[in-house]
Design a protein around this motif. Structure first.
Motif, PDB file in Angstrom:
ATOM      1  N   VAL A 200      37.845  40.191  36.305  1.00 29.39           N
ATOM      2  CA  VAL A 200      36.634  39.360  36.315  1.00 29.39           C
ATOM      3  C   VAL A 200      36.684  38.268  37.382  1.00 29.39           C
ATOM      4  CG1 VAL A 200      35.407  37.602  34.967  1.00 29.39           C
ATOM      5  CG2 VAL A 200      35.813  39.850  33.994  1.00 29.39           C
ATOM      6  N   PRO A 201      37.809  37.531  37.566  1.00 29.84           N
ATOM      7  CA  PRO A 201      37.826  36.521  38.642  1.00 29.84           C
ATOM      8  C   PRO A 201      37.580  37.120  40.025  1.00 29.84           C
ATOM      9  CG  PRO A 201      39.657  36.179  37.135  1.00 29.84           C
ATOM     10  CD  PRO A 201      39.047  37.489  36.765  1.00 29.84           C
ATOM     11  N   LEU A 202      38.101  38.309  40.287  1.00 34.22           N
ATOM     12  CA  LEU A 202      37.873  38.952  41.582  1.00 34.22           C
ATOM     13  C   LEU A 202      36.400  39.268  41.779  1.00 34.22           C
ATOM     14  CD1 LEU A 202      38.917  40.176  44.203  1.00 34.22           C
ATOM     15  CD2 LEU A 202      39.402  42.289  42.938  1.00 34.22           C
ATOM     16  N   VAL A 207      31.264  37.928  44.613  1.00 31.79           N
ATOM     17  CA  VAL A 207      29.842  37.551  44.637  1.00 31.79           C
ATOM     18  C   VAL A 207      29.645  36.367  45.576  1.00 31.79           C
ATOM     19  CG1 VAL A 207      27.961  36.578  43.260  1.00 31.79           C
ATOM     20  CG2 VAL A 207      29.316  38.478  42.353  1.00 31.79           C
ATOM     21  N   LEU A 208      30.541  35.387  45.510  1.00 28.52           N
ATOM     22  CA  LEU A 208      30.441  34.228  46.394  1.00 28.52           C
ATOM     23  C   LEU A 208      30.624  34.633  47.855  1.00 28.52           C
ATOM     24  CD1 LEU A 208      32.461  31.569  44.362  1.00 28.52           C
ATOM     25  CD2 LEU A 208      29.977  31.739  44.611  1.00 28.52           C
ATOM     26  N   ALA A 209      31.559  35.541  48.110  1.00 28.66           N
ATOM     27  CA  ALA A 209      31.786  35.984  49.486  1.00 28.66           C
ATOM     28  C   ALA A 209      30.554  36.663  50.060  1.00 28.66           C
ATOM     29  CB  ALA A 209      32.982  36.937  49.541  1.00 28.66           C
ATOM     30  N   GLU A 210      29.926  37.513  49.276  1.00 27.54           N
ATOM     31  CA  GLU A 210      28.739  38.211  49.750  1.00 27.54           C
ATOM     32  C   GLU A 210      27.583  37.244  49.967  1.00 27.54           C
ATOM     33  OE1 GLU A 210      28.425  41.789  50.487  1.00 27.54           O
ATOM     34  OE2 GLU A 210      30.490  41.084  50.673  1.00 27.54           O
ATOM     35  N   ALA A 211      27.488  36.235  49.090  1.00 27.47           N
ATOM     36  CA  ALA A 211      26.393  35.269  49.226  1.00 27.47           C
ATOM     37  C   ALA A 211      26.576  34.403  50.470  1.00 27.47           C
ATOM     38  CB  ALA A 211      26.310  34.404  47.978  1.00 27.47           C
ATOM     39  N   PHE A 212      27.743  33.827  50.673  1.00 32.47           N
ATOM     40  CA  PHE A 212      27.977  32.934  51.818  1.00 32.47           C
ATOM     41  C   PHE A 212      28.047  33.714  53.126  1.00 32.47           C
ATOM     42  CE2 PHE A 212      29.493  30.055  48.467  1.00 32.47           C
ATOM     43  CZ  PHE A 212      28.779  28.920  48.819  1.00 32.47           C
ATOM     44  N   GLY A 213      28.379  34.990  53.048  1.00 33.30           N
ATOM     45  CA  GLY A 213      28.422  35.789  54.263  1.00 33.30           C
ATOM     46  C   GLY A 213      27.081  36.330  54.695  1.00 33.30           C
ATOM     47  N   ALA A 214      26.083  36.239  53.822  1.00 34.18           N
ATOM     48  CA  ALA A 214      24.751  36.756  54.149  1.00 34.18           C
ATOM     49  C   ALA A 214      24.014  35.809  55.091  1.00 34.18           C
ATOM     50  CB  ALA A 214      23.950  36.955  52.859  1.00 34.18           C
ATOM     51  N   GLU A 215      22.904  36.290  55.607  1.00 34.01           N
ATOM     52  CA  GLU A 215      22.065  35.445  56.443  1.00 34.01           C
ATOM     53  C   GLU A 215      21.567  34.254  55.637  1.00 34.01           C
ATOM     54  OE1 GLU A 215      18.975  37.886  57.908  1.00 34.01           O
ATOM     55  OE2 GLU A 215      20.300  39.239  59.005  1.00 34.01           O
ATOM     56  N   LYS A 216      21.294  33.165  56.331  1.00 34.95           N
ATOM     57  CA  LYS A 216      20.983  31.902  55.664  1.00 34.95           C
ATOM     58  C   LYS A 216      19.804  32.028  54.693  1.00 34.95           C
ATOM     59  CE  LYS A 216      20.433  26.975  56.622  1.00 34.95           C
ATOM     60  NZ  LYS A 216      20.359  25.925  57.668  1.00 34.95           N
ATOM     61  N   GLY A 217      18.781  32.768  55.067  1.00 29.65           N
ATOM     62  CA  GLY A 217      17.609  32.877  54.207  1.00 29.65           C
ATOM     63  C   GLY A 217      17.794  33.796  53.018  1.00 29.65           C
ATOM     64  N   ARG A 218      18.908  34.556  52.971  1.00 29.78           N
ATOM     65  CA  ARG A 218      19.109  35.530  51.894  1.00 29.78           C
ATOM     66  C   ARG A 218      20.264  35.163  50.971  1.00 29.78           C
ATOM     67  NH1 ARG A 218      17.399  40.335  51.306  1.00 29.78           N
ATOM     68  NH2 ARG A 218      19.484  41.086  50.708  1.00 29.78           N
ATOM     69  N   ARG A 219      20.901  34.048  51.197  1.00 29.49           N
ATOM     70  CA  ARG A 219      22.100  33.740  50.421  1.00 29.49           C
ATOM     71  C   ARG A 219      21.811  33.597  48.931  1.00 29.49           C
ATOM     72  NH1 ARG A 219      24.572  29.308  54.717  1.00 29.49           N
ATOM     73  NH2 ARG A 219      24.874  30.827  56.413  1.00 29.49           N
ATOM     74  N   ALA A 220      20.742  32.906  48.598  1.00 30.66           N
ATOM     75  CA  ALA A 220      20.415  32.728  47.181  1.00 30.66           C
ATOM     76  C   ALA A 220      20.089  34.065  46.525  1.00 30.66           C
ATOM     77  CB  ALA A 220      19.241  31.761  47.037  1.00 30.66           C
ATOM     78  N   VAL A 221      19.369  34.923  47.232  1.00 30.87           N
ATOM     79  CA  VAL A 221      19.004  36.237  46.684  1.00 30.87           C
ATOM     80  C   VAL A 221      20.264  37.061  46.425  1.00 30.87           C
ATOM     81  CG1 VAL A 221      17.826  38.410  47.176  1.00 30.87           C
ATOM     82  CG2 VAL A 221      16.744  36.235  47.775  1.00 30.87           C
ATOM     83  N   ALA A 361      45.835  42.284  42.178  1.00 29.44           N
ATOM     84  CA  ALA A 361      46.333  41.907  43.505  1.00 29.44           C
ATOM     85  C   ALA A 361      46.422  43.115  44.429  1.00 29.44           C
ATOM     86  CB  ALA A 361      47.706  41.247  43.387  1.00 29.44           C
ATOM     87  N   ALA A 362      46.666  44.303  43.864  1.00 29.93           N
ATOM     88  CA  ALA A 362      46.823  45.506  44.682  1.00 29.93           C
ATOM     89  C   ALA A 362      45.530  45.887  45.396  1.00 29.93           C
ATOM     90  CB  ALA A 362      47.299  46.670  43.811  1.00 29.93           C
ATOM     91  N   LEU A 363      44.386  45.605  44.777  1.00 30.44           N
ATOM     92  CA  LEU A 363      43.111  45.993  45.385  1.00 30.44           C
ATOM     93  C   LEU A 363      42.829  45.198  46.667  1.00 30.44           C
ATOM     94  CD1 LEU A 363      39.934  46.865  43.365  1.00 30.44           C
ATOM     95  CD2 LEU A 363      39.772  45.735  45.558  1.00 30.44           C
ATOM     96  N   PRO A 364      42.866  43.860  46.652  1.00 23.47           N
ATOM     97  CA  PRO A 364      42.670  43.137  47.921  1.00 23.47           C
ATOM     98  C   PRO A 364      43.770  43.413  48.932  1.00 23.47           C
ATOM     99  CG  PRO A 364      43.232  41.615  46.150  1.00 23.47           C
ATOM    100  CD  PRO A 364      42.948  42.929  45.510  1.00 23.47           C
ATOM    101  N   LEU A 365      44.993  43.697  48.474  1.00 23.13           N
ATOM    102  CA  LEU A 365      46.060  44.048  49.400  1.00 23.13           C
ATOM    103  C   LEU A 365      45.708  45.309  50.171  1.00 23.13           C
ATOM    104  CD1 LEU A 365      48.950  43.748  50.531  1.00 23.13           C
ATOM    105  CD2 LEU A 365      49.743  45.084  48.564  1.00 23.13           C
TER     106      LEU A 365
END
Length: 611
Positions: A200-202, A207-221, A361-365
């Protein structure tokens, strides 16, 4: 990179299947299974799951044949999906060893395929294939399959990559991501609730990574879509993961940490284990105890993937950052340095073993390491850069083939309730839990081996659980199943009947269709109820409590909401974001196939050369 047809992708899948067969070679047997610490546990769970499937129980809660025939709430706390998968394969005609091996292999190869699907969306075809290759041979992954023998955890690894893929694709507007992510999250809960809690923490930081990595106008969506997917998926799987959390006080859970070997402070990992070198197997050893770890070489490959940071776009940088953050956090939680946190947060003790965090940990590795085979990271010569990365990963995996020589054994011949009870007594085990921690709270005195329930189970007959009948009473059995009995009782005077099953919330008694109160006996944990004089129809069954029923309703409501949301008419913004066609670099496919064939040939030669 030239855009080619989807047929080139078939070549990549074929190459992935070939390397999966290498990693799963010890499972290609119809008569023997890996002799893991928990293999027998999962075998008997599958036997019990088959019994319940034959009776039409699709969502099991109670294991009626275990605990010397008195039953206990195993499937409230342990996921049933892996056991049901093995049971279904056995019902279709496979012998038990082949059925169990098939589910192990599905988990091993399926997790690689799921990770390929995720990494392909992130790092391209080459990076996707390289990521899957790493995941197949990470030491902890092979340890769980072959040396620990955890069927449920092995199958559970199929689903977390699909959840991350779903968050990614749904954030881009593709509804298949919503469906895939929600269903995968629910399947994870139904397979191995502990993995659900650990991952669950991953999911949250992704979700945060996808939001902050998106274009500025789409981050909230993107953020709210990711949150919505996780909430809906958790609601869909609430019937599987929530009862075990809410009902911990109803069982003797403190027994799980009663022995020092099961306490978290005895199970932290050292750097030596975590960054273990390639293993040199010695099958001649009687107690071949492998180190749990992720492998130094794979960690070095992941660090090599981080070198590509400067040349990547904002979105990829956020993904790499979150993967590195998650990997580091899970590693710290598995080590002695995090002891103050374990001491301060009581819920962490429920994880029991800090090394369990090696699974998330194995998945992000693997995702960090797969970056070295990303053919999209250079404008020129990307194909040979990707091929070089694939060759490097192939060489690193060969060095970890020492994990592919586990000892094997045979399953018990008598796969019946009688065989299960005999095994329980011989191994001093109750059901399939090592410390009796899932026994109902009121069970303080263990029944005698000569008890009528146990002896009937050993004789291969359905136990007659209605006890303490007066001599003048007449009983006719109308229907009887593992978790329900219906009888007609004729008695000249009222009496206090006893039912020979351990009481746990969910047992219900009805006389002539009217619910009656039950009393739990001290010490024995059995339950009693009053039968009035006269001719009556008595029904005793294990059913859902109002609490579990509410969770079931939540899962159904979540499914209806998912159907409505998933089939909702696309908005104009979503219609304009057409998915890109499948683009595969032929040279990368050829390289993957060549590496896979070389590995197969090398594995064959190594097998022939082994005495």
């Amino acid at each position: 990179m030239n855009c080619t047809t989807r047929w080139w992708a078939v070549g990549l899948l074929l190459a992935l299947l070939l390397v999966s067969l290498i990693a799963g070679a010890p499972l290609l047997s119809a008569s023997r299974v890996p002799d893991g610490y928990d293999t027998a546990f999962h075998f008997w769970r599958a036997v019990e799951a088959e019994r319940l499937l034959r009776e039409g129980v699709l969502v099991p809660r109670w294991a009626p044949g275990m605990a010397w025939g008195y039953g206990y709430p195993l499937f409230i706390f342990q996921g049933a999906l892996s056991a049901q998968a093995a049971a279904l394969l056995h019902l279709l005609g496979l012998p038990w060893p082949a059925a169990l091996n098939s589910v192990y292999f599905i988990g091993l190869a399926g997790s690689a395929l799921a990770l390929y699907i995720l990494a392909r969306a992130l790092w391209g075809e080459g990076g996707g294939w390289g990521t899957a290759l790493i995941f197949l041979f990470i030491p902890y992954h092979l340890y769980v399959v072959y040396y620990r023998g955890s069927l449920s955890e092995t199958l559970a690894w199929v689903f977390p990559p699909l959840v991350l893929w779903g968050v990614t694709r749904w954030g881009e507007g593709y509804r298949r991501g919503l469906w895939g992510g929600c269903l995968a999250l629910a399947a994870l809960a139904a397979t191995h609730p502990v993995s659900f809690y650990l991952f669950v923490p991953l999911f949250g930081v992704w979700v945060l990574a996808e939001a902050f990595g998106a274009e500025k106008g789409r981050r909230a969506v993107v953020f709210w879509r990711g949150v919505g997917l996780c909430v809906m998926g958790a609601g869909l799987g609430a019937f599987a993961w929530a009862p075990g959390l809410l009902e911990r006080s109803w069982v003797q859970m403190e027994r799980a940490t009663s022995a020092w070997v099961f306490t978290y402070n005895q199970n932290f990992l050292s750097w030596e284990h975590l960054l273990c070198l390639p293993r040199h197997a010695d099958p001649a050893l009687l107690n071949d105890w492998p180190a749990r770890g992720l492998g130094l070489l794979f960690v070095l490959v992941a660090l090599l993937g981080l070198v590509t940071w400067p040349g990547r776009d904002r979105r990829s940088r956020w993904r790499l950052s979150v993967l590195l953050f998650a990997f580091s956090g899970f590693i710290l939680l598995s080590m002695e340095i995090s002891r103050p946190l374990w001491d301060a947060l009581p819920f962490l003790s429920g994880v029991q073993f800090p090394w369990r965090f090696l699974a998330p940990a194995a998945l992000p590795l693997a995702l960090l390491g797969g970056v070295v085979a990303d053919q999209r990271r250079a404008r020129r010569g990307a194909w040979w850069v990707a091929c070089g990365g694939i060759l490097l990963l192939g060489a690193v995996t060969v060095l970890h083939w020492g994990w592919l020589y586990p000892s094997s054994g045979q399953l018990p011949v008598d796969a019946s309730p009688a065989g299960m009870v005999t095994w329980e007594r011989a191994t001093d085990t109750v059901g399939t839990t090592a410390s009796r921690e899932l026994l109902p709270r009121d069970v303080a005195r263990w029944p005698a081996w000569e008890s009528p329930v146990t002896q009937a189970t050993l004789a291969g007959t359905m136990p007659s659980r209605l006890d303490a009948l007066p001599a003048e009473a007449n009983v006719v059995v109308l229907a009887q199943r593992s978790t329900a009995s219906t009888v007609r009782v004729t008695t000249p005077y009222p009496f206090e009947a006893r039912y020979l099953a351990f009481y746990y919330p969910g047992w219900q008694v009805q006389i002539d269709g009217v619910p009656v109160a039950v009393q739990v006996e001290a010490e024995t944990g059995l339950f009693t109820f009053t039968v009035p004089a006269g001719d009556h129809t008595l029904e005793v069954r294990f059913a859902e409590t109002p609490q579990r029923q509410a969770l079931n309703i939540l899962s159904v409501v979540s499914l209806v909401a998912l159907a409505g949301w998933g089939w909702k008419k696309k908005s104009p913004a979503e219609k304009t974001s057409a998915e890109l066609p499948v683009c595969v670099e032929p040279s990368v496919v050829i390289c993957c196939l060549a590496v896979a064939l070389m590995l197969v040939l090398l594995r064959f030669v190594a097998a022939e050369a082994r005495p």
